[in-house]
Design an enzyme around this catalytic site. Structure first.
Site, PDB file in Angstrom:
ATOM      1  N   ARG A  36       4.026  33.346  -3.362  1.00  0.00           N
ATOM      2  CA  ARG A  36       2.736  32.811  -2.923  1.00  0.00           C
ATOM      3  C   ARG A  36       2.905  31.750  -1.852  1.00  0.00           C
ATOM      4  O   ARG A  36       3.999  31.230  -1.618  1.00  0.00           O
ATOM      5  CB  ARG A  36       2.033  32.124  -4.112  1.00  0.00           C
ATOM      6  CG  ARG A  36       1.449  33.080  -5.105  1.00  0.00           C
ATOM      7  CD  ARG A  36       0.968  32.317  -6.333  1.00  0.00           C
ATOM      8  NE  ARG A  36       0.240  33.206  -7.227  1.00  0.00           N
ATOM      9  CZ  ARG A  36       0.042  32.965  -8.508  1.00  0.00           C
ATOM     10  NH1 ARG A  36       0.531  31.883  -9.072  1.00  0.00           N
ATOM     11  NH2 ARG A  36      -0.661  33.812  -9.240  1.00  0.00           N
ATOM     12  N   ARG A  84       0.232   7.458  -7.669  1.00  0.00           N
ATOM     13  CA  ARG A  84       0.198   5.992  -7.618  1.00  0.00           C
ATOM     14  C   ARG A  84       0.817   5.340  -8.848  1.00  0.00           C
ATOM     15  O   ARG A  84       1.039   4.130  -8.854  1.00  0.00           O
ATOM     16  CB  ARG A  84      -1.246   5.524  -7.490  1.00  0.00           C
ATOM     17  CG  ARG A  84      -1.841   5.710  -6.132  1.00  0.00           C
ATOM     18  CD  ARG A  84      -2.618   4.495  -5.673  1.00  0.00           C
ATOM     19  NE  ARG A  84      -3.589   3.989  -6.590  1.00  0.00           N
ATOM     20  CZ  ARG A  84      -4.917   4.006  -6.374  1.00  0.00           C
ATOM     21  NH1 ARG A  84      -5.393   4.532  -5.282  1.00  0.00           N
ATOM     22  NH2 ARG A  84      -5.740   3.469  -7.234  1.00  0.00           N
ATOM     23  N   THR A 140       0.841  -1.190   0.000  1.00  0.00           N
ATOM     24  CA  THR A 140       0.000   0.000   0.000  1.00  0.00           C
ATOM     25  C   THR A 140       0.880   1.246   0.000  1.00  0.00           C
ATOM     26  O   THR A 140       1.851   1.324   0.763  1.00  0.00           O
ATOM     27  CB  THR A 140      -0.989   0.105   1.171  1.00  0.00           C
ATOM     28  OG1 THR A 140      -1.526   1.429   1.209  1.00  0.00           O
ATOM     29  CG2 THR A 140      -0.372  -0.183   2.525  1.00  0.00           C
ATOM     30  N   ASP A 172       0.014   3.860   1.171  1.00  0.00           N
ATOM     31  CA  ASP A 172      -0.286   4.586   2.418  1.00  0.00           C
ATOM     32  C   ASP A 172       0.670   4.207   3.549  1.00  0.00           C
ATOM     33  O   ASP A 172       0.765   4.927   4.540  1.00  0.00           O
ATOM     34  CB  ASP A 172      -1.719   4.294   2.874  1.00  0.00           C
ATOM     35  CG  ASP A 172      -2.762   4.693   1.842  1.00  0.00           C
ATOM     36  OD1 ASP A 172      -2.428   5.453   0.923  1.00  0.00           O
ATOM     37  OD2 ASP A 172      -3.909   4.242   1.973  1.00  0.00           O
ATOM     38  N   ARG A 188      -2.433  29.313  -3.433  1.00  0.00           N
ATOM     39  CA  ARG A 188      -2.947  28.364  -4.422  1.00  0.00           C
ATOM     40  C   ARG A 188      -2.871  26.955  -3.827  1.00  0.00           C
ATOM     41  O   ARG A 188      -2.156  26.725  -2.853  1.00  0.00           O
ATOM     42  CB  ARG A 188      -2.085  28.382  -5.693  1.00  0.00           C
ATOM     43  CG  ARG A 188      -2.070  29.700  -6.416  1.00  0.00           C
ATOM     44  CD  ARG A 188      -3.369  29.913  -7.199  1.00  0.00           C
ATOM     45  NE  ARG A 188      -3.289  31.078  -8.070  1.00  0.00           N
ATOM     46  CZ  ARG A 188      -3.667  32.309  -7.730  1.00  0.00           C
ATOM     47  NH1 ARG A 188      -4.122  32.546  -6.512  1.00  0.00           N
ATOM     48  NH2 ARG A 188      -3.579  33.304  -8.598  1.00  0.00           N
TER      49      ARG A 188
END
Ligand code: F6P
Length: 343
Positions: A164, A277, A127, A129, A268
């Site tokens: 920014r 991925r 994964t 994650d 932004r």
């Protein structure tokens, strides 16, 4: 009769799956097994959709992202007759083991099948994650976070040129590993993680200070970050495993609005999404994928079922699937402390 091992890849794809399939097929072949691939995760075994997986098929897939078997978020326990079809098709194909490659969802199903029927399954942890327990790292994390670090460095160029603030929203579901590593290794000024609600005051104070010093500022946020005041959209759509689909929550956008409103600085946001991925696996993910895939084939041949091939230190060891899927591995205190020191 030739002994056979089935292989499936389930859940979100990630770089490293092809090396893992390859590692499994090469090792199985050396141990005298043939491999059969199921298409699109648990869906393939429910519907009996297979493809032969010989050495020739997998020889050249080491550098490819995604999975050559396809994937889905199908849950056999949520489909009528799903579990029976899994068991029947597995038996009809004359398989002696199933190698299931996936995260907490796919391996959760594997764990349940083992518990309910002593189904001969071995897990391979994947994964992006990095939130699976029982293993130090999962393949997919290194590649996808490297992509996010690259995105942040591109955003830095444009943020600095326009003076920014830019917010980068990254994936990682309910664990903040991807956001944390991206922020620290990409040199961000602030990170928002699902492990602790964002303190608006602290955020805006630090962003204003970073901007005053450098002329720009960078924030990395996890797609699942929660705010004390501003509410990101409440995404309600859920997948087969009951997970809220986070893509439409708009965390990056909400955060950018909040920063602009409270600091007056032009802000932004960018959402990296599924770009993270894809792509060729890094060296780390190629090797980790190869090693856990190869070990899974070995465990299957040795009859070590109900386990996952986990990375512990430098070794690959069998860890019970129940342990791996019992609790999500979120970012602990020590890592939060490191983030607070570095950002
Ligand atoms: O679990 C991996 C993951 O990439 C998460 O980081 C993300 O929230 C989710 O999958 C996205 O899922 P899908 O590809 O189904 O949109």
């Amino acid at each position: 009769m030739t002994k056979k091992i089935g292989i499936l890849t389930g859940g979100g794809d990630c770089p490293g799956l092809n090396p893992a399939i390859r590692g499994c097929v090469y090792t199985a072949s050396k141990l005298g097994y043939e491999c059969v691939g199921f298409l699109d995760g648990w869906k393939g075994i429910i519907e009996n959709k297979t493809m032969p997986l010989g050495i020739r098929r997998v020889r050249d897939i080491i550098s490819l992202g995604g999975t050559c078997l396809g994937t889905s978020r199908t849950h056999p326990y949520k489909k009528e007759g799903g579990v029976e079809s899994v068991r029947r098709n597995f038996a009809n194909l004359g398989l002696s083991a199933l190698v299931a490659m996936g995260g907490e969802d796919t391996l959760g199903v594997a764990s349940r099948l083992y518990k309910d029927f002593r189904f001969p399954v071995v897990g391979v942890p994947k994964t992006m994650d990095n939130d699976l327990s029982g293993t130090d790292y999962t393949f997919g994390f290194d590649t996808s976070t490297t992509v996010a670090v690259d995105a942040l460095s591109r955003l830095k160029d444009t943020a600095a040129s326009h003076h920014r603030v830019i917010v980068l929203e990254v994936m990682g579901r309910h664990a903040g590993w991807v956001a944390l590593f991206t922020a620290i290794c990409g040199g961000a000024d602030y990170v928002c993680l699902p492990e602790r609600p964002v303190d608006d005051e602290d955020l805006t104070k630090k962003i204003a200070a970073a901007h005053a010093e450098k002329g720009y500022a960078l924030v990395v946020t996890s797609e699942a970050a929660e705010f004390a005041s501003a509410k990101a959209g409440q995404a309600q759509e859920r997948d087969d495993f009951g997970h809220v689909i986070l893509k439409s929550r708009g965390v990056g956008e909400t955060l950018a609005g909040l920063i602009e409103e409270k600091t007056g600085l032009e802000t932004r946001h960018a959402v990296i999404g599924h770009i993270q991925r894809g792509g060729s696996p890094t060296l780390f993910d190629r090797m980790l994928g190869t090693r856990v895939g190869a070990s899974a084939a070995k465990f299957a041949a040795e009859g070590k079922f109900g386990v996952m091939a986990a990375l512990r230190g430098t070794e690959i060891v069998p860890v019970p699937l129940e342990v791996a899927t019992g609790q999500l591995k979120t970012v602990p205190k020590e890592w939060l402390e490191l983030a607070d020191t570095m950002l």
